[in-house]
Design an enzyme around this catalytic site. Structure first.
Site, PDB file in Angstrom:
ATOM      1  N   ASP A  12     -23.603  25.200   5.311  1.00 14.02           N
ATOM      2  CA  ASP A  12     -22.775  24.729   6.420  1.00 14.02           C
ATOM      3  C   ASP A  12     -21.875  25.905   6.831  1.00 14.02           C
ATOM      4  O   ASP A  12     -21.861  26.963   6.191  1.00 14.02           O
ATOM      5  CB  ASP A  12     -21.957  23.487   6.046  1.00 14.02           C
ATOM      6  CG  ASP A  12     -21.520  22.726   7.306  1.00 14.02           C
ATOM      7  OD1 ASP A  12     -21.627  23.286   8.415  1.00 14.02           O
ATOM      8  OD2 ASP A  12     -21.054  21.574   7.195  1.00 14.02           O
TER       9      ASP A  12
HETATM   10  C1  BGC Z   1     -20.313  21.106  10.533  1.00 17.60           C
HETATM   11  C2  BGC Z   1     -21.819  20.992  10.653  1.00 17.60           C
HETATM   12  C3  BGC Z   1     -22.278  21.685  11.918  1.00 17.60           C
HETATM   13  C4  BGC Z   1     -21.835  23.125  11.847  1.00 17.60           C
HETATM   14  C5  BGC Z   1     -22.300  23.948  13.013  1.00 17.60           C
HETATM   15  C6  BGC Z   1     -19.845  22.531  10.682  1.00 17.60           C
HETATM   16  O1  BGC Z   1     -18.466  22.601  10.775  1.00 17.60           O
HETATM   17  O2  BGC Z   1     -19.915  20.591   9.282  1.00 17.60           O
HETATM   18  O3  BGC Z   1     -22.205  19.647  10.643  1.00 17.60           O
HETATM   19  O4  BGC Z   1     -23.660  21.587  12.025  1.00 17.60           O
HETATM   20  O5  BGC Z   1     -20.423  23.153  11.800  1.00 17.60           O
HETATM   21  O6  BGC Z   1     -21.665  23.602  14.177  1.00 17.60           O
END
Ligand code: BGC
Length: 761
Positions: free
Chosen positions: A294
Site C-alpha cells: 500500500d
Molecule cells: C490506500 C489504498 C489506495 C492507495 C493508492 C492508499 O492510501 O490505502 O487503498 O489504493 O492509497 O491510492
C-alpha cells in the site's frame, strides 16, 4: 532487441501450439506467457529489474520535461531511465500516451509502464459506494458496474484498478467500511468474485478489461477501535474464518494483483508478513500474480518499529513476498546494495520481476503499449449515456427501507412536500468518497430528482442548516457546523405548512473513506437538533439518509415514521431516491452491516459467537452484556423492508441427514402477500451446534434474490453439502466435522425458525 525477442517468442509459441491438442491449448497459452516472461527476463540487468518493482504516483507534470520541483524532476528522470515499472494517478488517453512514449523511446528494453488508479465505484459515471451497492445483494448488477467502471477507466488509459477492497469490517467507526461489502465473509466472497469478473472479464485479453486488486491484505478492517491505520489484534480463527475468505476467493477468481495492508497483524506488519504472503497467498493459494504494497506501507514499517530503516524495511518486504513498492522508494533506493551485500536476495527480486512482467504480458502491453490510449475512443466511452442508466439501476437496488410505519411511504397523493436538510439539494455528497473522475456536484440531487419524478406535487425546499464549513475534499479534515442555526426558522415554518416532510440528512462525502474514522457515528453537527425541531411541528417525516457507514439512529428510529438508507448512491442518486419515495420502484436492499443502537456496542455483527456466558439466570448480571443496553443491533445484517410483504412457508428438507459424499436440499415457498410487486432477498443461515473450535451462532451460507408479482409464490431451494459446512480448525485445516446442524431460510439474520439436520461421517 525487442524484435529479436518477439521473434523468439513467436517461434516458441508456434512450436507449443502445434505440439498440444485442443484440451490443453489453454494451458499451453498460459505457458507461452510464462515463456515470454522467462526469455524477456533473461535480457534484464539488475537495475532494470529493480525499476519494475518501483511504483510512483505521478501527475500531468510528468508528461513533459517541465517538472516544477526537484522531486518531480528526479521522478521524471527515473521514469525515462527505466527505474519505474508502474505509475498511479496519471489519467487520460493523451497523458498516458505521452508518458508511455517517453518511457518506450528512452529506455533500453522499452518495457511499458502500467497505469493504475483507484477506480472504486466508477470512473466518470459514479455508482453507489461499494457498501451501498453490496446491499443490493445483486451479483449481476455488481459485476456490470465494475465492468463499466473498467471500460471507462481503460478508455482513459488506465490498466489497473486498486479495487475491490474486500476487507471485512464489523466496526462502523472505521471510515473505509464504505469501500467494502460489509461484515459477512460469505457474501463478501461472492461480491469479491463479481467485482473481479466485472473488472477483468474472463481474461485481461478482452477489450476494456483492467487488472483488479484485492486489498488490503489483510486485517485492515479490524483496526482497533475502528481507527484508521491502527494496529490489528486478531487470532488465527478470526483471520482464517472471517478476514481471509474473500481474499481466498479473489485468488480463486484469478484476481491479477493483491495489495498489502497498512496495519500489523499480531505483531508483524502486513507488508512483511511471511505467513499471509508467502505461506498462504503464494504457496497454499497458488497465487501467481503481483503483490503491491500500500502507499508507503514498506516505509511505514520503520514507524511500526520492526525495521530500523528503509533499507531493512525493503529487505523484509521483499523476502516476505511484496513484489512492488508503491511510493516508499525503498526498493529503488536499496535493493541494489542489498543484493550486492547478499546475493541470496536476488532470487526474490527475480521472482517479483517475473510476476510484474507476466502482468504486463497479460495486459497485452508488450504487444501494444498504447492499447487504451485513443482520444476519440475515450470521448465516446467515458460517461456514455447507458452507463448512467446502469448507475440508476444500481442505485435503485442499493436503497434499504429501514422503517415505514403509518404508510407514510410511498408518497401517494401528498400535495405539499417540504424537502429539508443540508443534503437535500446537494449534488456532490451522493458521489461519495473515492469517486474517481466523477465531477464535483455532478450527481442528481434529491430535490432535482423529486421535481422530475413527483411532478404532481408541490415541492418546496429549504436547507435548514449547513453541515460542513469550508473545504470538503479528499485531503482535508472536514469542519462540521455546530453553531449556525440560521436556517432552522425557515425550515420549521415550511414543515408547519406541508403535508409531509422529506428530510435529507447524513454524512458529507468526505466524512467516510480513508482517514475518516469517527468516534461518534450519530448524525453529525446540528442535524439531529434540526430533525427534532421539525418533528415538533410535523410528525409526518420521511428521513432520507445519505452516509458512508452504519450510524446510530436510536432517537430517529423511535420517532420518525419512515427511514430510508440511501448511502452515497452515485451519479443518479436523486432520481433513484425519488422513484422509491414515489413508489415507482419498490425498495429491496438489505443491510450488509449491522447498525448499532449505541457506539459502545461496536464491534457488532450478526455472526457472533456464543461465548461461555450467553445468558444468565433471572435478574443476574454475570453474563456477556452491557448493563445499559441489550445485545441486539438497531437494524441487523440482512434486514430491509419492502412496500409489499413476503410470507415464508416452513422449511422442507429433502433429507434430515447427509454424509460427506451427499447433499440435501432445503426449500421454502415465498409468497408476495402484499399489494405490489417486489424483489426479496432470501437468505439461508446455518448453525454448527458443536465443533472443535468456537464458531458463530449462525452464518450466512446462501442467498437468492427473487422477483415476485403480488400474489405470486416461488419455491426457493438451497443445496447443502459438507463443503458448505467447512471452517478452519485449530491446525489451519479447512474441514467440516460430523455432527448436528440447523438451518433457517428467512428474510433477515434475526428472524426465522431453525430446522435440524445431521452430517454423518
Ligand atoms: C490506500 C489504498 C489506495 C492507495 C493508492 C492508499 O492510501 O490505502 O487503498 O489504493 O492509497 O491510492
Amino acid at each position: 532487441m525487442i524484435n529479436k525477442y518477439f521473434s523468439i517468442c513467436s517461434w516458441s509459441f508456434l512450436f507449443l501450439f502445434l505440439s498440444c491438442n485442443s484440451q490443453n491449448i489453454e494451458t499451453a497459452i498460459l505457458s507461452v506467457i510464462d515463456m515470454k516472461v522467462v526469455s524477456f527476463f533473461s535480457l534484464m540487468t539488475l537495475q532494470e529489474k529493480i525499476g519494475q518493482l518501483n511504483q510512483y504516483s505521478v501527475g500531468e507534470e510528468m508528461t513533459g520535461p517541465n517538472q516544477d520541483n526537484e522531486d518531480s524532476k528526479k521522478r521524471y528522470q527515473q521514469l525515462i531511465n527505466g527505474d519505474v515499472g508502474s505509475v498511479l494517478n496519471l489519467l487520460g488517453a493523451e497523458n498516458t500516451r505521452l508518458l508511455q512514449e517517453q518511457v518506450i523511446n528512452n529506455t533500453r528494453l522499452k518495457i511499458p509502464l502500467i497505469f493504475a488508479y483507484d477506480v472504486i465505484h466508477g470512473y466518470k459515471t459514479i455508482f453507489p459506494i461499494p457498501l451501498g451497492e453490496s446491499c443490493s445483494w445483486d451479483l449481476d448488477i455488481i459485476e456490470k458496474t465494475a465492468k463499466i467502471a473498467a471500460k471507462e477507466a481503460a478508455a482513459s488509459g488506465v490498466q489497473w484498478t486498486f479495487a475491490p477492497m474486500v476487507d471485512i469490517s464489523r466496526d462502523a467507526r472505521w471510515g473505509r467500511v464504505m469501500e467494502g461489502a460489509g461484515e459477512d465473509p460469505f457474501l463478501g466472497s461472492k461480491i469479491a468474485d463479481a467485482r473481479i469478473k466485472g473488472f477483468q472479464g474472463n481474461s485481461l485479453d478482452e477489450p476494456f478489461t483492467i487488472a483488479a486488486c484485492a486489498k488490503h491484505f489483510a486485517g485492515y478492517g479490524f483496526v482497533e477501535s475502528g481507527k484508521d491505520y491502527n494496529i490489528v489484534n486478531v487470532g488465527k480463527n478470526t483471520l482464517m474464518n472471517v478476514i481471509l475468505p474473500p481474499f481466498k476467493q479473489a485468488a480463486n477468481s484469478n484476481v491479477a494483483t493483491f495489495m498489502n495492508a497498512f496495519n500489523d497483524i499480531d505483531g508483524t506488519p502486513a507488508s512483511a508478513n511471511n505467513f499471509i504472503l508467502r505461506d498462504l497467498l503464494k504457496r497454499d493459494w497458488n497465487f501467481d500474480g503481483v503483490v503491491v504494497s500500500d502507499w508507503n506501507s514498506i516505509g511505514e514499517m520503520v514507524n511500526h518499529r520492526t525495521a530500523k530503516n528503509l533499507r531493512s524495511a525493503a529487505e523484509q518486504a521483499l523476502i516476505a513476498g511484496c513484489d512492488i513498492d508503491m511510493e516508499a522508494t525503498a526498493y529503488v533506493d536499496h535493493l541494489d546494495s542489498l543484493v550486492k551485500d547478499n546475493p541470496d536476495l536476488l532470487i526474490h527480486v527475480d521472482e517479483a520481476v517475473k510476476r510484474v512482467l507476466k502482468l504486463k504480458f497479460e495486459l497485452g502491453l508488450f504487444e501494444d503499449p498504447f492499447r487504451y490510449c485513443n482520444i476519440e475512443l475515450e470521448k465516446e466511452t467515458v460517461g456514455a449515456k447507458e452507463h448512467f442508466e446502469l448507475a440508476e439501476k444500481a442505485a435503485l437496488n442499493s436503497i434499504v427501507l429501514l422503517k415505514n410505519s403509518k404508510n407514510v411511504l410511498p408518497l401517494i397523493e401528498k400535495k405539499k412536500i417540504a424537502v429539508i436538510g443540508p443534503l437535500a439539494n446537494d449534488g456532490d455528497t451522493p458521489l461519495g468518497n473515492w469517486r474517481g473522475k466523477g465531477e464535483q456536484n455532478s450527481a442528481t440531487s434529491l430535490v432535482e430528482g423529486m421535481k422530475m419524478v413527483l411532478k404532481n406535487n408541490s415541492i418546496n425546499y429549504t436547507k435548514g442548516c449547513e453541515l460542513s464549513i469550508g473545504n470538503n475534499n479528499f485531503f482535508q479534515e472536514l469542519k462540521i457546523n455546530k453553531t449556525d442555526r440560521n436556517g432552522f426558522k425557515e425550515a420549521i415554518e415550511l414543515a408547519k405548512s406541508s403535508d409531509v416532510v422529506v428530510m435529507a440528512l447524513g454524512e458529507p462525502a468526505y466524512m467516510s473513506g480513508e482517514g475518516r474514522s469517527r468516534a461518534d457515528i450519530g448524525l453529525p453537527g446540528l442535524q439531529l437538533e434540526l430533525l427534532k425541531e421539525v418533528y415538533a411541528v410535523n410528525k409526518n417525516i420521511v428521513l432520507v439518509l445519505m452516509n458512508g457507514r452504519p450510524m446510530t439512529l436510536t432517537w430517529e428510529n423511535e420517532h420518525i415514521p419512515a427511514i430510508i438508507e440511501t448511502w452515497h448512491l452515485g451519479s443518479r442518486a436523486g432520481i433513484a431516491i425519488a422513484k422509491v419515495l414515489a413508489g415507482v420502484h419498490n425498495p429491496s436492499g438489505k443491510l450488509t452491516m449491522s447498525f448499532p443502537k449505541h457506539v459502545g456496542q461496536l464491534p457488532i455483527y450478526y455472526n457472533h459467537k456464543n461465548t461461555g456466558r450467553p445468558t444468565s439466570g433471572p435478574n443476574q448480571v454475570f453474563y456477556s452484556h452491557h448493563t445499559d443496553i441489550d445485545n441486539n443491533p438497531l437494524y441487523p445484517f440482512g434486514y430491509g423492508l419492502s412496500y409489499t410483504s413476503f410470507d415464508y412457508s416452513d422449511i422442507t428438507l429433502s433429507n434430515d441427514s447427509l454424509d460427506f459424499n451427499s447433499s440435501i436440499e432445503a426449500s421454502v415457498d415465498v409468497t408476495n402477500t402484499g399489494g405490489v410487486d417486489g424483489a426479496e432477498i432470501v437468505q439461508m443461515y446455518i448453525t454448527d451446534h458443536f465443533a472443535s473450535v468456537t464458531l458463530p451462532n449462525i452464518e450466512l451460507k446462501g442467498f437468492k434474490k427473487i422477483y415476485l408479482r403480488k400474489g405470486e409464490t416461488q419455491t426457493v431451494s438451497f443445496v447443502v453439502d459438507s463443503d458448505l459446512l467447512r471452517f478452519y480448525n485449530d491446525s489451519n485445516n479447512f474441514i467440516s466435522e460430523a455432527g448436528s446442524f440447523s438451518l433457517k431460510i428467512s428474510t433477515s439474520s434475526s428472524t426465522g425458525d431453525m430446522k435440524s439436520f445431521e452430517l454423518y461421517q
